[in-house]
Motif scaffolding. Structure first.
Motif, PDB file in Angstrom:
ATOM      1  N   LYS A  46      52.925  39.247  42.102  1.00  0.00           N
ATOM      2  CA  LYS A  46      53.880  39.731  43.076  1.00  0.00           C
ATOM      3  C   LYS A  46      53.203  40.685  44.056  1.00  0.00           C
ATOM      4  CE  LYS A  46      56.896  41.391  40.218  1.00  0.00           C
ATOM      5  NZ  LYS A  46      56.402  41.018  38.898  1.00  0.00           N
ATOM      6  N   LYS A  47      53.684  40.671  45.289  1.00  0.00           N
ATOM      7  CA  LYS A  47      53.157  41.577  46.284  1.00  0.00           C
ATOM      8  C   LYS A  47      53.713  42.980  46.051  1.00  0.00           C
ATOM      9  CE  LYS A  47      52.753  37.946  49.758  1.00  0.00           C
ATOM     10  NZ  LYS A  47      53.154  37.473  51.097  1.00  0.00           N
TER      11      LYS A  47
ATOM     12  N   TRP B 244      57.170  44.265  47.924  1.00  0.00           N
ATOM     13  CA  TRP B 244      58.490  43.672  47.712  1.00  0.00           C
ATOM     14  C   TRP B 244      59.532  44.720  47.312  1.00  0.00           C
ATOM     15  CZ3 TRP B 244      61.387  43.864  43.247  1.00  0.00           C
ATOM     16  CH2 TRP B 244      60.734  44.290  42.087  1.00  0.00           C
TER      17      TRP B 244
ATOM     18  N   TYR C  88      68.230  38.535  45.363  1.00  0.00           N
ATOM     19  CA  TYR C  88      66.971  38.885  46.029  1.00  0.00           C
ATOM     20  C   TYR C  88      65.833  38.082  45.407  1.00  0.00           C
ATOM     21  CZ  TYR C  88      63.217  41.580  48.119  1.00  0.00           C
ATOM     22  OH  TYR C  88      62.106  41.949  48.829  1.00  0.00           O
TER      23      TYR C  88
ATOM     24  N   VAL D  83      62.105  37.744  44.766  1.00  0.00           N
ATOM     25  CA  VAL D  83      60.930  38.600  44.723  1.00  0.00           C
ATOM     26  C   VAL D  83      59.732  37.907  45.359  1.00  0.00           C
ATOM     27  CG1 VAL D  83      59.365  39.863  43.195  1.00  0.00           C
ATOM     28  CG2 VAL D  83      61.805  39.764  42.685  1.00  0.00           C
ATOM     29  N   GLU D  84      59.604  36.609  45.179  1.00  0.00           N
ATOM     30  CA  GLU D  84      58.460  35.877  45.714  1.00  0.00           C
ATOM     31  C   GLU D  84      58.523  35.778  47.240  1.00  0.00           C
ATOM     32  OE1 GLU D  84      55.988  34.960  43.913  1.00  0.00           O
ATOM     33  OE2 GLU D  84      56.822  35.328  41.921  1.00  0.00           O
ATOM     34  N   CYS D  85      59.730  35.573  47.789  1.00  0.00           N
ATOM     35  CA  CYS D  85      59.888  35.404  49.241  1.00  0.00           C
ATOM     36  C   CYS D  85      60.205  36.705  49.968  1.00  0.00           C
ATOM     37  CB  CYS D  85      60.984  34.376  49.528  1.00  0.00           C
ATOM     38  SG  CYS D  85      60.672  32.742  48.841  1.00  0.00           S
ATOM     39  N   ASN D  86      60.503  37.784  49.236  1.00  0.00           N
ATOM     40  CA  ASN D  86      60.840  39.084  49.831  1.00  0.00           C
ATOM     41  C   ASN D  86      62.017  38.965  50.813  1.00  0.00           C
ATOM     42  OD1 ASN D  86      58.875  40.434  48.408  1.00  0.00           O
ATOM     43  ND2 ASN D  86      57.368  40.400  50.043  1.00  0.00           N
ATOM     44  N   ARG D  87      63.114  38.383  50.366  1.00  0.00           N
ATOM     45  CA  ARG D  87      64.279  38.226  51.238  1.00  0.00           C
ATOM     46  C   ARG D  87      65.546  38.092  50.402  1.00  0.00           C
ATOM     47  NH1 ARG D  87      64.943  32.297  53.752  1.00  0.00           N
ATOM     48  NH2 ARG D  87      67.045  33.216  53.894  1.00  0.00           N
TER      49      ARG D  87
END
Length: 225
Positions: free
Chosen positions: A12-13, A16, A43, A45-49
């Motif tokens: 994960k980034k 996020w 939410y 987590v991988e796409c941050n949206r």
């Protein structure tokens, strides 16, 4: 103050979490405006949206790490069990709704700081808590961790010793003594030099005269032949 590290997975980034705390949930989804129940309460987590329930049916978020956002007293919360999979939630105040423990994403607005009877309060917003908790929300804990990280990265401060008044006066006296001695010696030399440069007549007049030797006896005239 004791710090608590946030443990994140390597895939994960790290940004996020900041996006999560700044996101606005329960608004209409732009991709599914024509459908009902299109509020964004999930939410990714991988796409941050933020996404809605209809976005989950597509293959874009298949096998992604997701967080279900809920509402409690008109504020966004997440289940403690779900959030602990991604980060360390220790010392964050939990609340129980529908038999499950939840934690707030951001601090709740309050007119003035309210402290609890137990004597514990949030280290950031001073909201009353139950011991041994120190933060009322995830955002409060993250802000404290950021400040601790900045302090560790900042260079050490260089301290300068400021001499006290007594030390300054002592040093001034020490410096004044040799100067006064030099002035006295210079005055003596000037006086001696001034005495040597007087007029020769004055020098002869100032010199002591020798004693005059008187003639012995009365002079007698030689007899006439």
């Amino acid at each position: 103050m004791v710090g608590y590290a946030i443990h994140l997975k390597k895939k994960k980034k790290p940004e996020w979490l900041e996006v999560l705390l700044k996101s606005k949930f329960f608004g209409p989804c732009f991709d599914h405006q024509e459908l009902k129940k299109n509020e964004m309460n999930v939410y990714c987590v991988e796409c941050n949206r933020c996404i809605c329930q209809h976005c989950l049916s597509s293959s874009a978020h298949y096998l992604h790490l997701l967080l279900q956002i809920r509402r409690y007293v008109y504020n966004d919360v997440v289940r403690l069990h779900d959030m602990q999979k991604h980060l360390d939630c220790s010392k964050v105040q939990p609340y129980t709704i529908n038999g499950a423990k939840v934690i707030f994403l951001n601090p709740r607005p309050q007119s003035k700081p309210s402290k609890s009877n137990c004597g514990s309060s949030c280290l950031v917003c001073e909201r009353g808590l139950t011991e041994p908790n120190c933060y009322c929300s995830i955002a409060c804990k993250v802000s404290v961790l950021k400040e601790d990280a900045k302090r560790k990265q900042s260079p050490p401060y260089i301290t300068f010793k400021i001499p006290e008044f007594s030390d300054l006066s002592a040093k001034e006296n020490q410096n004044a003594e040799p100067n006064s001695r030099e002035e006295e010696s210079s005055n003596l030399t000037t006086e001696s030099s001034a005495g040597n440069t007087l007029h020769p007549c004055l020098n002869s007049a100032l010199k002591p005269r020798g004693q005059l030797h008187k003639r012995k006896g009365i002079p007698r005239r030689a007899p006439l032949c």
